[in-house]
Design a protein around this motif. Structure first.
Motif: not given
Length: 75
Positions: A3, A14-16, A30-34, A39
């Protein structure tokens, strides 16, 4: 890692979440990607790139494997 590479930031930012085994069966959430806790909206082209990186990395790694053990090379 993938990512971060796909969106051009450092991996430590990056966190996900990913579920499943590494490779073809994993599902990126993908909605968890920070990035730095915030977000991130990802376009479809970037998602496609992110999906292509793990299988390609696995393929590249397997190609590099020497298909032998170190025991056979002791002198």
């Amino acid at each position: 890692m993938w990512a971060a590479e796909a969106i051009g930031v450092g991996p430590s930012n990056v966190q996900g979440l990913v579920i499943g085994e590494h490779g073809h069966s994993q599902v990126m959430l993908f909605s968890s990607l920070r990035v730095k806790g915030k977000p991130v909206n990802i376009d479809e082209a970037t998602k496609k790139r992110m999906r292509s990186l793990p299988p390609q990395t696995l393929h590249d790694y397997e190609t590099l494997q020497p298909k032998r053990t170190a025991v056979g090379h002791r002198q």
